[in-house]
Design an enzyme around this catalytic site. Structure first.
Site, short mmCIF file in Angstrom:
data_model
loop_
_atom_site.label_atom_id
_atom_site.label_comp_id
_atom_site.label_asym_id
_atom_site.label_seq_id
_atom_site.Cartn_x
_atom_site.Cartn_y
_atom_site.Cartn_z
CD GLU B 37 27.97 0.67 39.33
OE1 GLU B 37 27.55 -0.33 38.99
OE2 GLU B 37 26.95 1.32 38.53
CD GLU B 118 28.01 14.50 27.40
OE1 GLU B 118 28.43 14.79 26.37
OE2 GLU B 118 27.11 13.97 27.86
CD GLU B 138 38.43 7.56 8.43
OE1 GLU B 138 39.11 6.88 9.23
OE2 GLU B 138 38.99 7.80 7.56
#
Lengths: 173, 173
Positions: B37, B118, B138
């Site tokens: 995975e 990552e 934001e």
């Protein structure tokens, strides 16, 4: 200021062997709503494994997500309900064939707090003695290397070692 | 010994705003097959941000996966095709309101190589000057704190700071 993001809705997108993926609809501090993709991981333990005072046992392993073999300290995932120290001692024996008389908690890290709940507990193992060597995970293929701690520090600074749990563990030495 | 895991089949399970989840069927070094995975993430940049020689600007932020507010060095994700330095300078200004005359690459880490690709590039920013302060993301709510580097080291050792990119970045100081 205290910020929080309350889950107003949650959808399980995937439940796998190791990870789970959930999509949360959250309420932001400004009242607006947004979504958060969250990977749930069981967490793990990593072990600074001292062969002697200035030498560590390191693990070389192919990491499929990177398509690369990298060097790390011994580590592994926690099984359901398993305590970190129990996991650490199990993984130490599975990966290196050693047990440790001294097994000490050093600290913990969160690896990717923006999207993942993984926590890695870091221990140091000293006073090693031979355990079983027939209990390795059958899906795992590793090479063991003994490397001096000073050399590992150099390899971190030069970029030869990039694994975050390994780099982080050296802040506890 | 060289180990490798060749993908024999791959299924996209989820493509989200930030991450993608793929299930790979792989051929192991022993000829057997297994599944992996894999979370694909765009990667990010983290910045040791020197307000002056002994003080860093830190970011306090609620992290939904942990359901907790934690302290980190400024950081953010790379946009599609964005170079690490460009991302780092952009995130620095978005999160702290500062630009930096000196922006230096220190090293990189992989956060969770077992299941995720990552990579976080670590930079140091010095000689800060005011940039725009109207460009914050934001969806992001943060508090800035100025903390002395010695104090941060203590907070790492005591377990008050647990973020892996922050802990790792101190190995490059």
């Amino acid at each position: 200021m205290k910020f929080e993001e309350k889950t107003v809705d949650k959808k399980l997108l995937y439940k796998g062997k190791i990870i789970e993926l959930n999509l949360h609809r959250v309420k932001l501090p400004n009242g607006k709503e947004s979504s958060r993709e969250i990977v749930n991981h069981p967490g793990g333990v990593a072990i600074l494994t001292y062969k002697n005072d200035d030498t560590l046992i390191m693990v070389e392993q192919f990491r499929k997500p990177l398509e690369k073999t990298i060097l790390e300290i011994p580590a592994g995932k926690m099984e359901k309900g398993e305590k970190p120290e129990v996991c650490g001692r199990r993984e130490l024996e599975e990966e290196t064939g050693y047990k440790a008389k001294t097994f000490k908690y050093l600290g913990k890290i969160v690896t990717s707090p923006g999207f993942c709940d993984e926590v890695i507990y870091i221990y140091e193992a000293r006073d090693l003695y031979k355990g079983r060597n027939d209990i390795a995970d059958e899906d795992e293929f590793i090479n063991l290397k003994e490397i001096k701690t000073d050399k590992i520090k150099d390899m971190i600074k030069s970029g030869e070692i990039i694994d975050a749990k390994t780099v982080s563990s050296f802040m506890f030495i």
